[in-house]
Design a protein around this motif. Structure first.
Motif, PDB file in Angstrom:
ATOM      1  N   ARG A 151       7.960 -18.324  -5.680  1.00 16.13           N
ATOM      2  CA  ARG A 151       6.623 -18.897  -5.537  1.00 16.13           C
ATOM      3  C   ARG A 151       6.211 -18.959  -4.065  1.00 16.13           C
ATOM      4  N   GLN A 152       7.153 -19.330  -3.194  1.00 13.55           N
ATOM      5  CA  GLN A 152       6.846 -19.411  -1.766  1.00 13.55           C
ATOM      6  C   GLN A 152       6.554 -18.030  -1.200  1.00 13.55           C
ATOM      7  N   ALA A 153       7.300 -17.023  -1.674  1.00 13.56           N
ATOM      8  CA  ALA A 153       7.058 -15.652  -1.208  1.00 13.56           C
ATOM      9  C   ALA A 153       5.673 -15.185  -1.625  1.00 13.56           C
ATOM     10  N   LEU A 154       5.263 -15.517  -2.833  1.00  7.55           N
ATOM     11  CA  LEU A 154       3.913 -15.164  -3.278  1.00  7.55           C
ATOM     12  C   LEU A 154       2.856 -15.862  -2.434  1.00  7.55           C
ATOM     13  N   LEU A 155       3.106 -17.109  -2.103  1.00  7.99           N
ATOM     14  CA  LEU A 155       2.162 -17.850  -1.265  1.00  7.99           C
ATOM     15  C   LEU A 155       2.079 -17.230   0.130  1.00  7.99           C
ATOM     16  N   ASP A 156       3.234 -16.868   0.695  1.00 14.81           N
ATOM     17  CA  ASP A 156       3.247 -16.257   2.026  1.00 14.81           C
ATOM     18  C   ASP A 156       2.526 -14.908   2.013  1.00 14.81           C
ATOM     19  N   ALA A 157       2.723 -14.132   0.949  1.00 17.35           N
ATOM     20  CA  ALA A 157       2.040 -12.842   0.844  1.00 17.35           C
ATOM     21  C   ALA A 157       0.527 -13.040   0.749  1.00 17.35           C
ATOM     22  N   THR A 158       0.103 -14.050   0.005  1.00 17.26           N
ATOM     23  CA  THR A 158      -1.330 -14.343  -0.114  1.00 17.26           C
ATOM     24  C   THR A 158      -1.916 -14.736   1.239  1.00 17.26           C
ATOM     25  N   LYS A 159      -1.203 -15.578   1.983  1.00 16.59           N
ATOM     26  CA  LYS A 159      -1.675 -15.995   3.308  1.00 16.59           C
ATOM     27  C   LYS A 159      -1.761 -14.799   4.260  1.00 16.59           C
ATOM     28  N   ALA A 160      -0.756 -13.906   4.193  1.00 13.23           N
ATOM     29  CA  ALA A 160      -0.768 -12.719   5.058  1.00 13.23           C
ATOM     30  C   ALA A 160      -1.961 -11.827   4.735  1.00 13.23           C
ATOM     31  N   LEU A 161      -2.259 -11.659   3.446  1.00 11.67           N
ATOM     32  CA  LEU A 161      -3.424 -10.866   3.052  1.00 11.67           C
ATOM     33  C   LEU A 161      -4.725 -11.502   3.535  1.00 11.67           C
ATOM     34  N   ASP A 162      -4.812 -12.825   3.402  1.00 10.69           N
ATOM     35  CA  ASP A 162      -6.027 -13.522   3.857  1.00 10.69           C
ATOM     36  C   ASP A 162      -6.228 -13.325   5.357  1.00 10.69           C
ATOM     37  N   ALA A 163      -5.133 -13.390   6.116  1.00  8.44           N
ATOM     38  CA  ALA A 163      -5.227 -13.223   7.567  1.00  8.44           C
ATOM     39  C   ALA A 163      -5.678 -11.808   7.927  1.00  8.44           C
ATOM     40  N   VAL A 164      -5.138 -10.823   7.219  1.00 10.34           N
ATOM     41  CA  VAL A 164      -5.512  -9.435   7.486  1.00 10.34           C
ATOM     42  C   VAL A 164      -6.979  -9.197   7.156  1.00 10.34           C
ATOM     43  N   ARG A 165      -7.421  -9.718   6.034  1.00  6.25           N
ATOM     44  CA  ARG A 165      -8.824  -9.556   5.657  1.00  6.25           C
ATOM     45  C   ARG A 165      -9.753 -10.247   6.646  1.00  6.25           C
ATOM     46  N   ALA A 166      -9.288 -11.377   7.177  1.00  9.00           N
ATOM     47  CA  ALA A 166     -10.107 -12.080   8.159  1.00  9.00           C
ATOM     48  C   ALA A 166     -10.295 -11.249   9.428  1.00  9.00           C
ATOM     49  N   SER A 167      -9.350 -10.317   9.699  1.00 14.40           N
ATOM     50  CA  SER A 167      -9.464  -9.467  10.884  1.00 14.40           C
ATOM     51  C   SER A 167     -10.332  -8.242  10.634  1.00 14.40           C
ATOM     52  N   GLY A 168     -10.829  -8.094   9.392  1.00 19.96           N
ATOM     53  CA  GLY A 168     -11.719  -6.979   9.090  1.00 19.96           C
ATOM     54  C   GLY A 168     -11.073  -5.839   8.338  1.00 19.96           C
ATOM     55  N   LEU A 169      -9.802  -5.974   7.985  1.00 18.22           N
ATOM     56  CA  LEU A 169      -9.099  -4.928   7.232  1.00 18.22           C
ATOM     57  C   LEU A 169      -9.088  -5.289   5.749  1.00 18.22           C
ATOM     58  N   ARG A 170      -9.277  -4.284   4.897  1.00 17.67           N
ATOM     59  CA  ARG A 170      -9.378  -4.567   3.463  1.00 17.67           C
ATOM     60  C   ARG A 170      -8.015  -4.793   2.811  1.00 17.67           C
ATOM     61  N   ALA A 171      -7.020  -4.040   3.209  1.00 10.66           N
ATOM     62  CA  ALA A 171      -5.669  -4.177   2.645  1.00 10.66           C
ATOM     63  C   ALA A 171      -5.680  -3.993   1.131  1.00 10.66           C
ATOM     64  N   ASP A 172      -6.368  -2.933   0.661  1.00 10.03           N
ATOM     65  CA  ASP A 172      -6.497  -2.726  -0.782  1.00 10.03           C
ATOM     66  C   ASP A 172      -5.142  -2.510  -1.462  1.00 10.03           C
ATOM     67  N   GLY A 173      -4.276  -1.736  -0.823  1.00  8.57           N
ATOM     68  CA  GLY A 173      -2.974  -1.437  -1.431  1.00  8.57           C
ATOM     69  C   GLY A 173      -2.133  -2.676  -1.641  1.00  8.57           C
ATOM     70  N   PRO A 174      -1.863  -3.445  -0.578  1.00  5.45           N
ATOM     71  CA  PRO A 174      -1.085  -4.681  -0.766  1.00  5.45           C
ATOM     72  C   PRO A 174      -1.754  -5.648  -1.729  1.00  5.45           C
ATOM     73  N   ALA A 175      -3.084  -5.730  -1.695  1.00  6.71           N
ATOM     74  CA  ALA A 175      -3.790  -6.647  -2.595  1.00  6.71           C
ATOM     75  C   ALA A 175      -3.575  -6.251  -4.050  1.00  6.71           C
ATOM     76  N   ALA A 176      -3.611  -4.958  -4.337  1.00  2.00           N
ATOM     77  CA  ALA A 176      -3.389  -4.503  -5.716  1.00  2.00           C
ATOM     78  C   ALA A 176      -1.971  -4.810  -6.168  1.00  2.00           C
ATOM     79  N   ARG A 177      -0.998  -4.614  -5.280  1.00  3.22           N
ATOM     80  CA  ARG A 177       0.386  -4.897  -5.650  1.00  3.22           C
ATOM     81  C   ARG A 177       0.610  -6.394  -5.849  1.00  3.22           C
ATOM     82  N   LEU A 178      -0.064  -7.198  -5.056  1.00  2.00           N
ATOM     83  CA  LEU A 178       0.067  -8.646  -5.235  1.00  2.00           C
ATOM     84  C   LEU A 178      -0.576  -9.081  -6.551  1.00  2.00           C
ATOM     85  N   ALA A 179      -1.715  -8.505  -6.874  1.00  2.00           N
ATOM     86  CA  ALA A 179      -2.378  -8.844  -8.139  1.00  2.00           C
ATOM     87  C   ALA A 179      -1.501  -8.464  -9.330  1.00  2.00           C
ATOM     88  N   ALA A 180      -0.756  -7.378  -9.185  1.00  2.53           N
ATOM     89  CA  ALA A 180       0.116  -6.943 -10.278  1.00  2.53           C
ATOM     90  C   ALA A 180       1.248  -7.930 -10.541  1.00  2.53           C
TER      91      ALA A 180
END
Length: 419
Positions: A151-180
């Protein structure tokens, strides 16, 4: 007298009946205690068996579960016998006689003995499960920490994605894998009671690995984008430089044509067109890579940049080959003795190694070296006329030195293996 006699018989028979009643009641109490102890032992061991069934899928665990089920049937039998003995004898009856009380005591004592014997066997069975239960409890102890880490790893991955998106990057690949991983989180939340301890621990470990991979990929995205930007800039600069160098090949070819025989430059005639075509294709792929970068198609951009690099390498090699050809031909046509001496030294060095510790060289080594000497003599003898084929001379001497080096390698490898 008859009345007195009746009273004395009544006191004596009543005393014996009451004594038997007390004995039967004591037997009933002891049987009830044995029934309770067996029930408690069964309930306690059932918890362990359920843990074992949920955690351990081994044949030994399956046998233990089956054996416990068999004990359950045996316990049902002795319990029913105990209950039947209790129901069959009403020890509170006013007219309970001594013989009936004695029969009740014997029946209840028998029921108690069966209950105690079954409990003893059950406890012995439980003690034999020690290693299996220890293994299962160890596995069970991993459950809560494993689920929490996932659960903590999922939370950390979500936070990392949010940070990347905040910098202007979409991160579609990691986002799709996290959604899966969302269905896996749902199953983790449903718990081991539904999916089993072993499967839940394995799922938690799998979710942990995949979530950490998503987090690492997301965290690398800014660096990856920056690296692609650097490569775009560097390769664009290199392409421009190569385009300029390509323009300088024609003067090199003109000098080769003017000073040397056709055989010395004939294979270089297409270099300008080849190099220009490679540079042009590289620039087209560079534009495609730039577009992929703007669309944040990182893998696509990286693949196109690799193609750009390969095309520029081809152009670079072709352009460099013309200049290197002129340089070597200039050197050897001015004074070829240095090339000849280097080739002779390489052959003589190989010959000395072939003769070291031997009275006669090995034919496998002597043959190629003798042939190299003959080739060297022929190459020197072939330098005739106003415009000798200097390029044939250069390539022949290169081949002679390579032959000598190959023989040296073979001799050293053979001696190393023999030593």
């Amino acid at each position: 007298m008859n009345g007195g006699g009746a009273r004395r018989w009544g006191w004596g028979g009543g005393g014996r009946a009451e004594s038997r009643r007390a004995e039967a009641q004591a037997a009933k109490d002891a049987a009830a205690a044995a029934f309770y102890e067996l029930d408690t032992a069964q309930r306690d061991l059932r918890i362990s068996i359920e843990t074992l069934a949920a955690v351990d899928d081994s044949p030994a665990a399956h046998r233990a579960v089956a054996d416990f089920a068999e004990f359950g049937r045996r316990i049902d039998q002795v319990s029913h016998a105990y209950i039947a003995a209790v129901d069959a004898h009403d020890l509170d009856r006013d007219d309970l006689d001594a013989d009936t009380a004695a029969r009740a005591r014997r029946a209840l004592d028998g029921a108690r003995e069966d209950l105690e014997r079954t409990r003893t066997d059950l406890e012995r069975f439980g003690q034999g499960l020690g290693p299996l239960l220890e293994k299962a409890e160890t596995q069970l102890a991993r459950l809560a920490p494993a689920v929490e880490r996932a659960r903590q790893a999922l939370l950390d991955a979500t936070k990392a994605l949010d940070a990347v998106r905040a910098s202007g990057l979409r991160a579609d690949g990691p986002a799709a894998r996290l959604a899966a991983l969302s269905p896996e989180l749902t199953r983790l939340n449903e718990g081991a009671a539904r999916h089993g301890v072993r499967e839940t621990v394995q799922r938690a470990d799998r979710v942990l690995r995949e979530a950490e991979a998503v987090r690492r990929e997301a965290e690398r995205l800014p660096e990856r984008a920056a690296e692609i930007d650097r490569r775009l800039s560097s390769l664009r600069t290199r392409a421009e430089a190569l385009r300029n160098r390509t323009d300088g090949v024609q003067p090199v070819l003109s000098e080769l044509r003017r000073r040397f025989a056709v055989a010395c430059w004939e294979d270089l005639q297409n270099v300008p067109e080849q190099a220009a075509r490679a540079v042009r294709q590289a620039e087209e792929k560079l534009a495609e890579a730039r577009g992929a970068r703007e669309e944040q198609q990182w893998a696509d951009a990286t693949a196109r940049l690799s193609t750009v690099r390969a095309l520029l390498n081809d152009a670079d090699e072709a352009v460099s080959a013309a200049g290197e050809r002129l340089r070597r031909l200039n050197e050897v046509s001015f004074d070829h003795t240095g090339e000849v001496e280097r080739a002779r030294f390489a052959v003589r060095d190989a010959q000395r190694l072939a003769m070291a510790g031997r009275s006669h060289p090995d034919p496998r080594h002597a043959g190629p070296l003798d042939d190299a000497v003959a080739r060297l003599d022929r190459a020197v003898a072939g330098l005739t006329g106003r415009h000798p084929d200097w390029w044939h001379f250069v390539t022949e001497l290169d081949a002679i030195r390579e032959t000598a080096a190959r023989v040296v390698r073979e001799i050293r490898e053979e001696r190393a293996a023999g030593g």
